[in-house]
Each structure stands twice: as C-alpha cells, then as structure tokens.
Design an enzyme around this catalytic site. Structure first.
Site, mmCIF file in Angstrom:
data_model
loop_
_atom_site.group_PDB
_atom_site.id
_atom_site.type_symbol
_atom_site.label_atom_id
_atom_site.label_comp_id
_atom_site.label_asym_id
_atom_site.label_seq_id
_atom_site.Cartn_x
_atom_site.Cartn_y
_atom_site.Cartn_z
ATOM 1 N N GLY A 23 0.829 -1.188 0.000
ATOM 2 C CA GLY A 23 0.000 0.000 0.000
ATOM 3 C C GLY A 23 0.870 1.246 0.000
ATOM 4 N N CYS A 24 0.371 2.329 -0.603
ATOM 5 C CA CYS A 24 1.188 3.539 -0.748
ATOM 6 C C CYS A 24 1.488 4.196 0.596
ATOM 7 C CB CYS A 24 0.514 4.527 -1.694
ATOM 8 S SG CYS A 24 -1.198 4.948 -1.264
ATOM 9 N N ASN A 25 0.470 4.338 1.460
ATOM 10 C CA ASN A 25 0.712 4.894 2.785
ATOM 11 C C ASN A 25 1.644 3.996 3.595
ATOM 12 O OD1 ASN A 25 -1.207 7.120 2.522
ATOM 13 N ND2 ASN A 25 -2.793 5.576 2.669
ATOM 14 N N VAL A 26 1.478 2.704 3.412
ATOM 15 C CA VAL A 26 2.313 1.731 4.117
ATOM 16 C C VAL A 26 3.778 1.927 3.766
ATOM 17 C CG1 VAL A 26 2.765 -0.721 4.468
ATOM 18 C CG2 VAL A 26 0.423 0.077 4.122
#
Length: 348
Positions: free
Chosen positions: A150-153
């Site tokens: 995931g991008c935020n991850v």
C-alpha cells in the site's frame, strides 16, 4: 528476450501509471490491457497521455485474455484480484497492486477488508529492513507471485523501519499523520474526491484506527524487529492530485540521541537507489518526488518531547504503487533493479 506483459485494470490511475513506466522499460513489451466498463475502447481514449501505446485496445478482464503472458500486473479494486490470480498458471509472474495478497493474518483481513481471504504472497518492498539486517529484495528474486505494498504503508514503513531495526526508537506509541493526494483512492467517482469537495480544504478520513493500511504497517514493523508495535495513523486528503507527505513520530529509546538516530537511517539507506535521507535541517516536499520512484526522508529529534520526527515524501502512484511493481518485477526476472524507473521528479 523481451518479456510480454498484460496489465489488468489499465483504465485506472494505478494501471495507467504502471503502463507509463513500462512504456519506457527496455526489457518488456506491453501486449494486452484490460478493463471493465472501458472494454472495447482504445487505450489512448481513456489514458490520452500514453501516446506511445496507441496500438492497444482494452479487452475484458478474463483468465483467457490474461493467459499466455510472461507477466501480468493486476491493478484491480480490492477483492477482485484473488479469483483472477488463482486462474493463472503458476509459471506466470503475477504482481497484485491491490490488497488481496498483502496480509499474512486472515484475522486482519477479515477485520479491515472482509470477504474471501486469498493468502499472502511475496511482499514487494525491496528496501524493507529485516530484524537480522537483511533486506526484503532477497525474497523477490525468482518470485512468481508478488503483493505490491500500500502507498501509505510504504511511506510509514520506510520512515520507521531503520529506527526499529537499530533499536533507537520505541515500537509502541508511534504516530503518523499523512497528507495524501486523492489519486490513491482510485478513479471511481466518489463525492469526497470531487474537485469542489477537495479544493481549498483538507479532510481527515479513516480516523481512530480504522484505516485498512494499519495492519500492513504493523506487519512490516514486526519484520523489522518490533515485537508489539502500535501506531496511531491518520490520513488527510489534501488538494494535490498525487503525493504523500508523512509526518511520523516515535519515542526515543533510553540513551539514543540525534547522532545515533541519524546514523541508523543513513546506514540503512546509504546504498539504496530509491530511498534518500536528506542532510540535517532539510525536509522533503511532495513536489520533489512527482513522477519519480524516489522516497525522500528528513529527520529531526525533538529533545523536549523525547521523540524522533521523520518526514517522508513520495509519489503515491510511483514509489507507492506502480514503481514498486516494476522494481519488484525487475528483481523477480533477474533484471537490474532500477531498469525503467525514474529517480528524477518533475518540476515545477
């Protein structure tokens, strides 16, 4: 040998960004693109910026269409990749840009996503530090099923893992506040993503520990050596089309100071082509990484609060999604890791 690739879900933002990167990749050829409602249309009628791929027309997303390629990139909504992937041969390299194969815990999947659990694949974050000092890229060589993070991850993991691994920050009471562009939510029409709702406003969402990326972040921090990590994670939609600026804080371990903090992050990323720690007193902006597969990190120690402050900037569609997919694809195929990936952003 040229690798033939199909991109499923190529009409969306993530799929379009995968295509933009692959169009300039010297080792691959995009031979098939698929979509749902756009099936039958020319690619450039939906993704008009991809002029070099004007020979492609969207097909239906079916196992028959995707079969026969050396690699398949799935840029489908969460919950849609599992069944498609299960129908593809084991010999095909499949990269899932959705969440269907990221989580190792079925209980976490049920709590944050729901629906059928399809199991965990090899995780596509090459720079992820392990507690023993190795990097996750070693697991990507020769892999045939890869879950793109995931991008935020990615932003939070890259920001915290060196401190966890070096034991200069405490793994509990972590905080992360992220300013994010709405392209991370996909291209589907949603009221909260309309220009009239976004312009001139900043809007928090998934507040209070409900964001789906939380279990994935904690999963990565455990890999880095945290026994019982905890994090308060708050994303905020801001009026920029793409980008993530993550401001992360953590309590200092006893005896840690500004020197040991900087040493931990700089030693972790000194040889990484796509993760750069900025000099003392410098902090990144999202504009610095637009279009690049690069994550920039700024560090500070708030001595009065006894906390480390880590600021991470990345392009959610490149390093946060499509760039991670191509980087992992390169490693899986034994190609140079940085092949076809831009380190330079676009300015102004």
């Amino acid at each position: 040998m040229t690798v033939s690739i199909a991109v499923a879900g190529a009409s969306g933002y993530a799929g379009g960004e995968v295509l933009r990167l692959l169009a300039d990749h010297p080792g691959v050829e995009v031979t098939t693109v698929t979509a749902h409602s756009n099936a039958g249309q020319r690619l450039i009628d939906v993704q008009p910026h991809l002029r070099s791929l004007d020979y492609l027309t969207f097909a239906e997303t079916t196992p028959e269409v995707l079969a026969g390629h050396d690699a398949v990139v799935l840029a489908l909504p969460h919950g849609a990749s599992g069944a498609v992937a299960a129908s593809l041969p084991d010999s095909t390299l499949v990269l899932d840009c959705g969440a269907d194969h990221r989580l190792t815990s079925e209980a976490d999947w049920e709590r944050f996503y729901g629906g059928e659990y399809h199991g965990a694949w090899t995780y596509g974050l090459p720079e992820l530090l392990h507690a023993d000092g190795t990097r996750h890229r070693e697991h990507l060589s020769g892999a045939r099923r890869i879950a793109v993070p995931g991008c935020n991850v990615t932003a939070v993991t890259l920001g915290l893992a060196p401190g966890i691994r070096s034991e200069v920050i405490e793994p509990a009471d972590l905080t992360a506040a992220l300013a994010v562009g709405p392209s991370g939510a996909g291209r589907a029409l949603k009221t909260m993503l309309l220009g009239s709702e976004l312009m001139g406003s900043a809007s928090p969402y998934a507040v209070g520990g409900t964001h789906r990326h939380i279990p994935e972040i904690l999963q990565n921090l455990r890999v880095a050596g945290a026994a019982h990590p905890s994090i308060s994670f708050t994303p905020v939609l801001v009026p920029m089309s793409r980008g993530i600026l993550a401001t992360i804080t953590a309590r200092l371990e006893p005896g840690a100071d500004a020197s040991s903090v900087r040493s931990a992050w700089e030693s972790a990323y000194s040889s990484e082509p796509f993760v750069h720690v900025l000099p003392e007193g410098h902090f990144p902006k999202t504009a610095d990484v637009v279009g690049a597969n690069t994550a920039l990190i700024g560090l500070a120690v708030d001595e009065d609060a006894g906390r480390v402050v880590v600021v991470v900037a990345l392009d959610n569609l490149v390093k946060g999604t499509a760039g991670a997919a191509v980087q992992s694809l390169n490693l899986a195929l034994g190609l140079p890791e940085d092949l076809g990936l831009p380190r330079n952003g676009v300015a102004p």
